[in-house]
Write a protein that holds these residues in place. Structure first.
Motif, short mmCIF file in Angstrom:
data_model
loop_
_atom_site.label_atom_id
_atom_site.label_comp_id
_atom_site.label_asym_id
_atom_site.label_seq_id
_atom_site.Cartn_x
_atom_site.Cartn_y
_atom_site.Cartn_z
N ALA A 451 30.37 46.01 38.92
CA ALA A 451 29.90 45.03 39.86
C ALA A 451 28.76 43.52 39.30
O ALA A 451 28.78 42.56 38.91
CB ALA A 451 29.23 45.14 40.86
N ARG A 452 28.40 43.97 37.86
CA ARG A 452 27.97 43.04 36.97
C ARG A 452 28.93 42.45 36.53
O ARG A 452 28.37 40.97 35.56
CB ARG A 452 26.61 43.60 36.01
N VAL A 453 30.23 42.44 36.36
CA VAL A 453 30.81 41.54 35.57
C VAL A 453 30.81 40.22 36.71
O VAL A 453 31.75 40.36 37.67
CB VAL A 453 32.33 42.36 35.03
N THR A 454 31.55 39.43 35.90
CA THR A 454 31.47 37.78 36.32
C THR A 454 32.84 37.57 36.81
O THR A 454 32.63 36.07 37.72
CB THR A 454 30.78 36.70 35.88
N ARG A 455 33.76 38.11 36.16
CA ARG A 455 35.43 37.84 36.05
C ARG A 455 35.94 38.71 36.87
O ARG A 455 36.00 39.87 36.91
CB ARG A 455 36.07 37.44 34.86
N ASP A 456 36.45 38.22 38.73
CA ASP A 456 37.03 38.81 38.68
C ASP A 456 38.85 39.72 38.13
O ASP A 456 38.70 40.38 38.49
CB ASP A 456 37.83 37.95 40.43
N ASP A 457 39.40 39.01 37.76
CA ASP A 457 40.56 39.70 36.56
C ASP A 457 40.41 40.56 35.66
O ASP A 457 41.20 42.01 35.97
CB ASP A 457 41.32 38.14 36.56
#
Length: 487
Positions: A451-457
């Motif tokens: 959930a801390r990842v900034t990129r949706d892909d």
């Protein structure tokens, strides 16, 4: 009783170790103060390059004792008759963090065993998990870079961690291990160890077997939750080192029982998945555990730097009766580990006490000479070439293990596909083995990082891996990630 005299490196007595030589009382210091200059110069060089991986470690000495007859599978002398004992040195470590990191973190643990056998040193270099994130060594530097500190921010970045995993579906099995309840061992004493790779055993008749190693802790497996680990790391960054040191000092000697899984070499080609793929386990119903012996640690090193930091384990250190398999990751490590030690410790690191073979009085017998810190002059009559006419050491003509068959054309091939090969089935099997509570903690651990990842892909690619492993697994992770991102 008179005290021993303090000396310089050259053995001269030191007159004053409290005051530097200077030009008159209160004057500037003198370049001629050999003791001061030598002391500062040595201090500046006390550290050597830390390991890129497995930098933070602990270790201890002990022994391995054979408890069961495995001579039908290998002619390795140290695995011979029941009751035979072999001295060992074991190094435990975290993988991703630096030498200054904490022990109680979510990370695989190194589990490296050096057997000082009568036929030379045998190094078994594994982890506390039976699988790994990738299956080809050409990806290893990229994998480690994604897990280490970012070049710009100087910290581990979830974007990098999960981006690499999203492009590496074979990592799903190991990610499921890492994010599960066994992702943070309570101590080095309370975790299992695995050879992880597939190796080869050869018996006295030349029959070859592929083998996987399992060291099962006799203390019982104990692990920490993320919350417990954070608290422990805050109190004592060296918690696992403290535990191991104090246990051995008070006479509580940790032990592990060694089991192996064995596969006749002829069966490997038709096994339902690639038996040399380090991202997969061999199901025990196919290849049950065979007990071999007992590993006991009973002596702490007198100097951590000399023994733990300078210990050099290399998977290519085999002995007669044991050899490699076509496991690609293992094949890469056969070069990389020894090369790392040549860089960190120098070409003569095998002459250090912790690494020197005990099988050969006076050190290894070969024609290597010179180099930094060389101490293997071997006398005026010893030649440094072979063959020679001066009674120098000669080859045996007996291979350590059976030859591996090869065929086909050279090139950058993907691993051949077996009937049941895929990157997700075993990860799903592991998930389905978990209890309801274990699954919930696994999902929470994954979602907390993803959930801390900034990129949706990047998030979507990782979610697809969990969906492929098990529909419930994927749905629960997806729901948890969405809930955290909406907060």
């Amino acid at each position: 009783m008179s005290k021993r005299v303090l000396t310089t490196e050259s053995g001269a007595p030191v007159a004053d170790n409290q005051n530097s030589a200077c030009a008159g009382a209160g004057g500037p210091l003198l370049l001629q103060d050999q003791h001061l200059l030598e002391k500062l110069a040595r201090f500046n060089r006390e550290r050597i390059p830390e390991r890129v991986v497995h930098a933070r470690g602990s270790g201890a000495y002990g022994h391995f004792e054979v408890t069961d007859d495995v001579t039908g599978y290998t002619h390795a002398a140290f695995l011979g008759e029941i009751g035979r004992r072999t001295e060992v040195f074991v190094r435990f470590s975290t993988v991703a963090d630096s030498l200054g990191g904490a022990d109680a973190v979510r990370d695989p643990r190194g589990f490296a065993v050096k057997f000082y056998t009568e036929e030379g040193n045998y190094d078994l270099v594994g982890n506390n998990t039976p699988v790994f994130f990738i299956k080809d060594p050409v990806k290893f530097p990229d994998f480690i870079h994604s897990q280490k500190r970012d070049p710009f921010t100087g910290r581990q970045e979830p974007d990098n961690v999960w981006d690499f995993w999203s492009h590496s579906p074979e990592a799903t099995h190991q990610v499921t291990w890492l994010m599960g309840d066994r992702g943070i061992p309570a101590s080095y004493r309370h975790m299992n160890g695995y050879g992880s790779h597939t190796y080869q055993w050869t018996n006295a008749d030349g029959e070859a077997f592929f083998v996987k190693y399992h060291f099962r802790t006799n203390q019982g497996v104990r692990c920490l939750s993320s919350e417990q680990a954070a608290e422990l790391a805050g109190r004592d960054t060296g918690s696992h080192q403290t535990d191991l040191l104090q246990a051995i000092e008070r006479g509580v000697h940790p032990s592990w029982t060694l089991y192996v899984q064995l596969m006749p070499a002829a069966e490997a080609a038709d096994y339902r998945f690639d038996p040399f793929d380090v991202t997969k386990v061999w199901p025990h119903r196919d290849h049950p555990l065979t007990r071999v012996g007992r590993l006991v640690l009973d002596r702490n090193p007198d100097n951590v730097f000399a023994d733990v930091e300078q210990a050099a384990f290399s998977p290519n250190n085999f002995v007669p009766g044991i050899g490699p398999s076509p496991d690609k990751m293992l094949q890469g490590r056969l070069f990389a580990y020894a090369d790392a030690h040549r860089y960190r410790l120098g070409i003569n690191h095998t002459q250090l006490a912790v690494n020197a073979p005990k099988a050969v009085p006076g050190g290894a017998r070969n024609y290597g000479r010179d180099g930094l810190m060389a101490s293997n002059a071997q006398g005026r009559h010893a030649k440094n070439y072979e063959p020679n006419s001066y009674d120098g050491p000669v080859e045996t003509g007996r291979p350590l293990s059976a030859p591996l068959p090869v065929s086909g054309h050279t090139g950058t091939h993907e691993a051949p596909q077996h009937t049941k090969d895929d990157d997700f089935f075993q990860a799903g099997e592991l998930y389905r083995l978990m209890s309801r509570e274990e699954r919930s903690r696994l999902v929470a651990n994954i979602a907390g990082g993803l959930a801390r990842v900034t990129r949706d892909d990047v998030i979507e690619r990782n979610l697809a891996h969990f969906h492929a492993a098990d529909p419930e697994y994927g749905r629960r992770v997806e729901d948890a990630v969405r809930a955290l991102r909406e907060d």
